[in-house]
Design an enzyme around this catalytic site. Structure first.
Site, PDB file in Angstrom:
ATOM      1  N   GLU A  17      -2.689  -7.655 -11.684  1.00 33.97           N
ATOM      2  CA  GLU A  17      -2.037  -7.940 -10.394  1.00 33.97           C
ATOM      3  C   GLU A  17      -2.461  -9.306  -9.868  1.00 33.97           C
ATOM      4  O   GLU A  17      -3.626  -9.681  -9.977  1.00 33.97           O
ATOM      5  CB  GLU A  17      -2.426  -6.868  -9.376  1.00 33.97           C
ATOM      6  CG  GLU A  17      -1.829  -7.131  -7.999  1.00 33.97           C
ATOM      7  CD  GLU A  17      -1.908  -5.920  -7.105  1.00 33.97           C
ATOM      8  OE1 GLU A  17      -1.284  -4.898  -7.436  1.00 33.97           O
ATOM      9  OE2 GLU A  17      -2.604  -5.991  -6.089  1.00 33.97           O
ATOM     10  N   THR A  48       1.977  -9.124  -5.467  1.00 36.09           N
ATOM     11  CA  THR A  48       1.986  -8.398  -4.194  1.00 36.09           C
ATOM     12  C   THR A  48       2.887  -9.100  -3.181  1.00 36.09           C
ATOM     13  O   THR A  48       3.316 -10.243  -3.368  1.00 36.09           O
ATOM     14  CB  THR A  48       0.566  -8.242  -3.609  1.00 36.09           C
ATOM     15  OG1 THR A  48       0.064  -9.545  -3.306  1.00 36.09           O
ATOM     16  CG2 THR A  48      -0.356  -7.537  -4.587  1.00 36.09           C
ATOM     17  N   HIS A  77       6.401  -6.635  -5.770  1.00 37.86           N
ATOM     18  CA  HIS A  77       6.161  -5.694  -4.685  1.00 37.86           C
ATOM     19  C   HIS A  77       7.094  -6.011  -3.512  1.00 37.86           C
ATOM     20  O   HIS A  77       7.470  -7.159  -3.296  1.00 37.86           O
ATOM     21  CB  HIS A  77       4.713  -5.811  -4.178  1.00 37.86           C
ATOM     22  CG  HIS A  77       3.689  -5.289  -5.142  1.00 37.86           C
ATOM     23  ND1 HIS A  77       2.457  -4.824  -4.737  1.00 37.86           N
ATOM     24  CD2 HIS A  77       3.715  -5.141  -6.489  1.00 37.86           C
ATOM     25  CE1 HIS A  77       1.766  -4.427  -5.796  1.00 37.86           C
ATOM     26  NE2 HIS A  77       2.500  -4.617  -6.872  1.00 37.86           N
ATOM     27  N   TYR A 144      -2.768   7.725  -3.836  1.00 38.96           N
ATOM     28  CA  TYR A 144      -4.123   7.625  -3.298  1.00 38.96           C
ATOM     29  C   TYR A 144      -5.010   8.778  -3.769  1.00 38.96           C
ATOM     30  O   TYR A 144      -5.006   9.856  -3.171  1.00 38.96           O
ATOM     31  CB  TYR A 144      -4.040   7.592  -1.751  1.00 38.96           C
ATOM     32  CG  TYR A 144      -3.168   6.449  -1.305  1.00 38.96           C
ATOM     33  CD1 TYR A 144      -3.713   5.214  -1.027  1.00 38.96           C
ATOM     34  CD2 TYR A 144      -1.767   6.579  -1.259  1.00 38.96           C
ATOM     35  CE1 TYR A 144      -2.917   4.133  -0.688  1.00 38.96           C
ATOM     36  CE2 TYR A 144      -0.952   5.507  -0.930  1.00 38.96           C
ATOM     37  CZ  TYR A 144      -1.533   4.287  -0.642  1.00 38.96           C
ATOM     38  OH  TYR A 144      -0.748   3.213  -0.328  1.00 38.96           O
ATOM     39  N   HIS A 148      -4.437   9.150   1.319  1.00 38.42           N
ATOM     40  CA  HIS A 148      -4.087   8.032   2.206  1.00 38.42           C
ATOM     41  C   HIS A 148      -4.727   8.285   3.581  1.00 38.42           C
ATOM     42  O   HIS A 148      -4.691   9.407   4.090  1.00 38.42           O
ATOM     43  CB  HIS A 148      -2.561   7.926   2.341  1.00 38.42           C
ATOM     44  CG  HIS A 148      -2.143   6.708   3.111  1.00 38.42           C
ATOM     45  ND1 HIS A 148      -2.029   6.707   4.484  1.00 38.42           N
ATOM     46  CD2 HIS A 148      -1.865   5.446   2.704  1.00 38.42           C
ATOM     47  CE1 HIS A 148      -1.683   5.483   4.884  1.00 38.42           C
ATOM     48  NE2 HIS A 148      -1.569   4.711   3.816  1.00 38.42           N
ATOM     49  N   LYS A 164       8.614  11.197  -2.563  1.00 35.96           N
ATOM     50  CA  LYS A 164       8.858   9.812  -3.003  1.00 35.96           C
ATOM     51  C   LYS A 164       9.326   9.797  -4.467  1.00 35.96           C
ATOM     52  O   LYS A 164      10.246   9.075  -4.825  1.00 35.96           O
ATOM     53  CB  LYS A 164       7.549   9.027  -2.819  1.00 35.96           C
ATOM     54  CG  LYS A 164       7.678   7.545  -2.903  1.00 35.96           C
ATOM     55  CD  LYS A 164       6.571   6.805  -2.144  1.00 35.96           C
ATOM     56  CE  LYS A 164       5.192   6.911  -2.744  1.00 35.96           C
ATOM     57  NZ  LYS A 164       4.201   6.071  -2.042  1.00 35.96           N
ATOM     58  N   GLN A 211     -17.120  -9.052  -1.715  1.00 34.54           N
ATOM     59  CA  GLN A 211     -15.889  -8.297  -1.983  1.00 34.54           C
ATOM     60  C   GLN A 211     -16.075  -6.809  -1.668  1.00 34.54           C
ATOM     61  O   GLN A 211     -15.117  -6.140  -1.306  1.00 34.54           O
ATOM     62  CB  GLN A 211     -15.608  -8.426  -3.480  1.00 34.54           C
ATOM     63  CG  GLN A 211     -14.223  -8.844  -3.882  1.00 34.54           C
ATOM     64  CD  GLN A 211     -14.156  -8.813  -5.402  1.00 34.54           C
ATOM     65  OE1 GLN A 211     -15.028  -9.342  -6.091  1.00 34.54           O
ATOM     66  NE2 GLN A 211     -13.139  -8.186  -5.937  1.00 34.54           N
TER      67      GLN A 211
END
Ligand code: FAD
Length: 288
Positions: A17, A48, A77, A144, A148, A164, A211
């Site tokens: 990504e 993204t 995305h 998730y 979530h 979904k 991070q």
């Protein structure tokens, strides 16, 4: 090529990504990083979409370059919650005209100024609303393993996830996680709930101590003790932390492949070095 065909091939896949720059002046450096990552020939690359859509042109430009110039399949995305129907229709037209076949349909995080607004007036409330408008594309969605943050519990979250998928989402990519058992548990539960689409495991290599805090803040992910110890021990030394973070992510990925999770997506944070080191560690497994 539709990404679902890559995911269903049965061979281990590794994808990366990248994210678009926030400003025009940063575009060239992101473009260079993206090119280096693309030269590793991952299974596909995702780009993204900046919250609010302010950087949508960069997402599209990068996605197009990855596919056309670098010959790597691309997943663009798109988010919907803070957009109007007209804006989303325009973005979908642009994606189609660019010849892109794969879209990650996301709700996006709810902006602060929308938090208290009357939800009934929003054009889009959930990612499922966007999935319904993307028919014809190969559509991915987020999921998730640790629930979530807005869901009351995992059962409710999985019920909405199923909606979904039933609306047309063909594969799911997970939020980052640092403990594979959380994913295995989640997979068991979603399969039991009748969700059969491929699930791509999202892995975030933590390669510097700063991070860590941000990743946890954004994702709410659980940090296993083994990982905390590594950050405590090596966080102050950037070279050591890079080596340890790459080793931890590699270990997670090998365990996933060994346990039948064949598709892994690495959140490379636009760092070609991280993508390269991880791919090198997996060369024989991936047959590269
Ligand atoms: P949804 O699927 O809509 O779910 C959001 C919440 O609403 C969940 O709690 C769900 O259970 C609940 N829900 C769903 N349907 C209903 C319903 N009918 N009734 C009641 N509740 C419901 N953000 C960006 O801004 N740009 C990106 O590029 C981006 N990429 C991401 C990639 C991945 C792999 C992931 C996992 C997340 C990404 N995000 C991105 C973050 C994402 O936008 C946020 O996590 C957001 O809060 C939720 O998006 P979603 O698409 O999962 O939402």
């Amino acid at each position: 090529m539709k990404i679902i065909d890559i995911l269903q091939s049965g061979r281990p896949s590794l994808s990366f990504e990248v994210f678009p720059p926030k400003t025009e002046s940063a575009f060239a450096s992101v473009e260079a990083a993206v090119e280096e990552i693309a030269q590793l020939h991952p299974a596909f690359m995702s780009v993204t979409y900046g919250a609010g859509g302010g950087t949508s042109a960069y997402t599209l430009a990068l996605a197009r370059e990855i596919k056309e110039r670098h010959g790597v399949e691309t997943l663009a995305h798109l988010t919907c919650v803070s957009s109007t129907r007209e804006t989303v229709a325009q973005r979908i037209r642009e994606i189609r005209e660019a010849g892109l076949e794969n879209v990650m349909a996301l709700r996006g995080d709810i902006p602060q100024d929308m938090q208290d607004a009357d939800r009934s007036t929003w054009d889009y409330r959930y990612a499922v609303d966007l999935v319904r408008e993307l028919q014809g594309f190969c559509i991915g969605g987020g999921c998730y393993p640790e629930v979530h943050p807005e869901s009351a519990d995992q059962k409710e979250d999985i019920r909405h996830l199923k909606e979904k998928v039933d609306a047309g989402c063909q594969f799911l990519t997970t939020q980052m996680f640092f403990d594979n058992n959380l994913l295995y548990n989640f997979l068991y539960k979603i399969r039991e709930a009748g969700i059969t689409v491929p699930v791509v495991a999202g892995i975030m290599p933590i390669t510097n101590a700063n991070q860590v805090k941000r990743a946890i803040q954004l994702s709410g992910s659980h940090m296993p003790q083994r990982f905390k110890a590594l950050v405590d021990r090596f966080g102050g030394d950037s070279a050591a932390m890079l080596q340890a973070g790459v080793a931890y992510a590699t270990d997670q990925i090998i365990d996933l492949y060994a346990n039948g999770v064949t598709n892994v997506h690495v959140y490379t944070m636009n760092k070609p070095q991280v993508a390269r080191l991880i791919q090198r560690n997996l060369a024989d497994i991936l047959g590269k």
